[in-house]
Design a protein around this motif. Structure first.
Motif, mmCIF file in Angstrom:
data_model
loop_
_atom_site.group_PDB
_atom_site.id
_atom_site.type_symbol
_atom_site.label_atom_id
_atom_site.label_comp_id
_atom_site.label_asym_id
_atom_site.label_seq_id
_atom_site.Cartn_x
_atom_site.Cartn_y
_atom_site.Cartn_z
ATOM 1 N N ALA A 116 0.800 -1.215 0.000
ATOM 2 C CA ALA A 116 0.000 0.000 0.000
ATOM 3 C C ALA A 116 0.838 1.273 0.000
ATOM 4 C CB ALA A 116 -0.917 0.009 1.222
ATOM 5 N N ARG A 121 1.510 2.104 -4.612
ATOM 6 C CA ARG A 121 1.464 3.567 -4.625
ATOM 7 C C ARG A 121 2.066 4.091 -5.927
ATOM 8 N NH1 ARG A 121 4.536 7.403 -0.150
ATOM 9 N NH2 ARG A 121 3.892 9.435 -1.004
ATOM 10 N N HIS A 124 -0.133 1.245 -9.247
ATOM 11 C CA HIS A 124 -1.573 1.037 -9.365
ATOM 12 C C HIS A 124 -2.272 2.387 -9.536
ATOM 13 C CE1 HIS A 124 -5.641 -0.156 -8.411
ATOM 14 N NE2 HIS A 124 -5.293 -1.415 -8.204
ATOM 15 N N ARG A 126 -5.424 3.538 -9.580
ATOM 16 C CA ARG A 126 -6.475 3.955 -8.643
ATOM 17 C C ARG A 126 -5.910 4.139 -7.249
ATOM 18 N NH1 ARG A 126 -8.928 -0.351 -10.648
ATOM 19 N NH2 ARG A 126 -9.249 -1.340 -8.617
ATOM 20 N N TRP A 127 -5.090 3.180 -6.791
ATOM 21 C CA TRP A 127 -4.536 3.315 -5.449
ATOM 22 C C TRP A 127 -3.571 4.492 -5.368
ATOM 23 C CZ3 TRP A 127 -5.846 2.372 -0.802
ATOM 24 C CH2 TRP A 127 -4.914 2.533 0.233
ATOM 25 N N ARG A 128 -2.814 4.739 -6.414
ATOM 26 C CA ARG A 128 -1.916 5.900 -6.427
ATOM 27 C C ARG A 128 -2.702 7.180 -6.192
ATOM 28 N NH1 ARG A 128 -0.699 10.049 -9.457
ATOM 29 N NH2 ARG A 128 -2.365 9.459 -10.883
ATOM 30 N N HIS A 131 -3.970 7.224 -2.573
ATOM 31 C CA HIS A 131 -2.865 7.444 -1.632
ATOM 32 C C HIS A 131 -2.402 8.900 -1.663
ATOM 33 C CE1 HIS A 131 0.980 7.126 0.388
ATOM 34 N NE2 HIS A 131 0.661 5.905 0.778
ATOM 35 N N ALA A 160 -12.230 0.667 -0.790
ATOM 36 C CA ALA A 160 -10.977 0.695 -1.550
ATOM 37 C C ALA A 160 -10.107 -0.531 -1.355
ATOM 38 C CB ALA A 160 -10.176 1.950 -1.170
ATOM 39 N N PHE A 161 -10.614 -1.557 -0.660
ATOM 40 C CA PHE A 161 -9.781 -2.707 -0.316
ATOM 41 C C PHE A 161 -10.227 -3.985 -1.029
ATOM 42 C CE2 PHE A 161 -9.339 0.400 2.995
ATOM 43 C CZ PHE A 161 -7.961 0.447 3.169
ATOM 44 N N SER A 165 -8.390 -3.682 -6.234
ATOM 45 C CA SER A 165 -8.109 -2.293 -5.875
ATOM 46 C C SER A 165 -6.855 -2.171 -5.021
ATOM 47 C CB SER A 165 -9.299 -1.689 -5.132
ATOM 48 O OG SER A 165 -10.440 -1.687 -5.942
ATOM 49 N N LEU A 166 -6.659 -3.135 -4.113
ATOM 50 C CA LEU A 166 -5.443 -3.149 -3.301
ATOM 51 C C LEU A 166 -5.063 -4.595 -2.985
ATOM 52 C CD1 LEU A 166 -3.271 -1.436 -1.955
ATOM 53 C CD2 LEU A 166 -4.650 -1.449 0.128
#
Length: 523
Positions: A116, A121, A124, A126-128, A131, A160-161, A165-166
């Motif tokens: 994560a 970070r 990804h 979406r996660w970027r 974050h 978001a998990f 997604s992550l």
């Protein structure tokens, strides 16, 4: 609790069991499940690649912290419980005990922090975005916990998990390497119920039961084969002949799915897409003529009969899209500008735009996911030709399509993406100016930039009340529709068809893309 109120409870611990939706009889151990990889993926590195085939296969190998019920209620996965502070700024996840990676190494909080806070970070899209915008810190806490501290409240954070997604990736495999070329991308190491065994290009991807899986007695199935069958007709025949046990909507032609669903000896369900809500669109590159003109984009929308597309190209397994947000996603509103099929109006708008006619010679990049997408590209070519465009279809494979869209090397491209239950997660990424980044096909690749859209998305995501979020999302949906930020085409209506012996395939809001650790074969 649901909606925005979820962040107001203090130290509330959510820990629901992940029981299957259908458990009417004792489940048997053993057997082989045959699925289809369509198309053959370029990589199995879930999280580093977000294309549908990678998610489908990788979902059996990797896991996220949470999974979700069909009502989008969070449930345990690698996290067995979680707590949210009263101010909505601290999320504490308690991890499952005795989890091991497929290579025998122990799973720890450091894997979550690395995934994560470092690897995804960067890699990804979406996660970027989440974050950079919301996360202040990801840290290992005492007693096998991981703490996410936010810069500001984010109403969608517990959504978001989800698995893609992550996904949690192994630190000991990826740390200190170039993640793009790591050998594990083709022979992945996860914590999931099935381990990677072999990949015979053009034939199959073989997974086997993880004997050390952290859920007692799971999985029930011994082996999974993802069969690689090149054309849709052959995939339908493979199901008819018992070579494969499951078909999804994209695995065969719509008329074949309709025929097979009607048979008495199959089981079908449309459950399992509640989290994804796949949304198809025509992506027009706004950086250059002719699509830098809003009038041209409006003309394109009026030139396409989306009802015809849904009924005749998708054979009823779709409904026309009304805007940026799917009708099954939170905060959807139908009250946005609409574009009825009207060739005369399309021609008038194109004439009013004043664009240089030479710019109407464009390249159209189809999505290389089967004959339906090819026919859609041909239809769009024919329709745009009627209003003055000269369209060349550029056929390519999955890797080539991904590279072209990631590098912005297209005039127009067909695409579909998942909405992930909340506009802050699956919708905003296509329109935020901060998400105009190269290197991924799942970002703002068309180059839409509008400060008011940025402001409204931020306002909605951080809203204190449900009503405030709904108001902001309604405004941004209207704005995006007026500007034709994307050429929305249809909402995909997915169906899973299976043989009666294959049981409990769909138990969560991501359906057969999830772990299948509750699935079993009746004999």
């Amino acid at each position: 609790m649901t909606g925005l109120s979820r962040r107001h409870f203090s130290a509330a611990v959510l820990a629901a069991s992940t029981m299957p939706l259908h458990a009417a009889e004792p489940r048997l151990r053993g057997g082989v499940l045959n699925l289809i990889a369509q198309p053959e993926p370029a990589t199995l590195a879930l999280g580093l690649n977000l294309q549908a085939p990678t998610i489908y296969i990788g979902g059996k190998i990797f896991q996220g912290l949470l999974t979700y019920s069909e009502k989008l209620e969070p449930r345990p996965s690698l996290a067995r419980s979680w707590a949210v502070s009263a101010d909505g700024l601290t999320y504490t996840f308690t991890l499952q005990d005795n989890v091991r990676w497929h290579d025998g190494q122990p799973f720890t909080a450091e894997d979550v922090v690395f995934s994560a806070g470092t690897l995804l970070r960067e890699a990804h899209p979406r996660w970027r975005l989440i974050h950079e915008t919301y996360v202040a810190e990801v840290a290992a806490g005492p007693g096998g916990t991981v703490v996410f501290r936010l810069k500001k409240p984010f109403s969608a954070f517990l959504y978001a998990f989800e698995l893609s997604s992550l996904p949690i990736l192994p630190k000991h495999v990826y740390a200190g390497t170039d993640y793009r070329t790591n050998p594990a991308n083709l022979a992945p190491v996860g914590t999931g119920p099935f381990k990677f065994k072999a990949w015979r290009r053009g034939q199959h991807i073989h997974l086997v039961r993880n004997e050390d899986y952290w859920k007692p007695e799971r999985p029930f199935i011994d082996e999974i084969y993802f069969r690689i069958i090149p054309d849709a007709a052959s995939r339908a025949i493979a199901f008819d002949r018992g070579i494969v046990d499951v078909l999804r909507s994209g695995d065969a032609e719509g008329f074949e799915i309709r025929r097979i669903v009607a048979r008495p000896n199959v089981i079908s369900t449309t459950k399992g897409e509640e989290m994804y809500a796949p949304h198809a669109f025509l992506q027009m590159n706004l950086r250059r003529p002719p699509f830098d003109s809003k009038l041209v984009r409006k003309a394109v929308m009026h030139a396409l009969d989306r009802t015809f597309i849904a009924r005749n190209i998708w054979f009823g397994w779709a409904t026309p899209a009304r805007g940026a947000v799917s009708s099954s996603t939170r905060f959807y509103t139908p009250d946005v500008p609409q574009y009825a099929y009207d060739l005369k109006l399309a021609k008038d708008l194109l004439e009013r735009s004043g664009v240089d006619r030479a710019s109407l010679r464009i390249r159209l990049l189809p999505l290389p996911y089967g004959q339906q997408w090819d026919r859609l590209a041909e239809y769009i070519k024919q329709q745009l030709a009627q209003i003055g465009f000269d369209v060349t279809i550029q056929a390519t494979d999955v890797a080539g399509w991904s590279q072209a869209v990631s590098d912005w090397n297209f005039d127009a491209a067909l695409n579909y993406t998942y909405q992930y239950g909340d506009p802050a997660l699956g919708v905003a990424r296509h329109y935020l100016s901060t998400n105009i980044i190269k290197g991924t096909p799942a970002a703002n690749n068309h180059g839409y930039a509008n400060a008011e859209a940025d402001r409204l998305f931020a306002e909605a995501a951080g809203a204190i009340s449900e009503a405030s979020a709904r108001e902001a999302y309604a405004k941004v949906q209207a704005l995006l529709a007026d500007e034709v930020a994307l050429g929305w085409l249809f909402e995909m209506r997915s169906v899973v068809v299976s043989r009666p012996a294959a049981r409990d395939l769909v138990t969560t809001a991501i359906g057969v893309s999830d772990a299948l650790d509750e699935a079993w074969i009746a004999r």
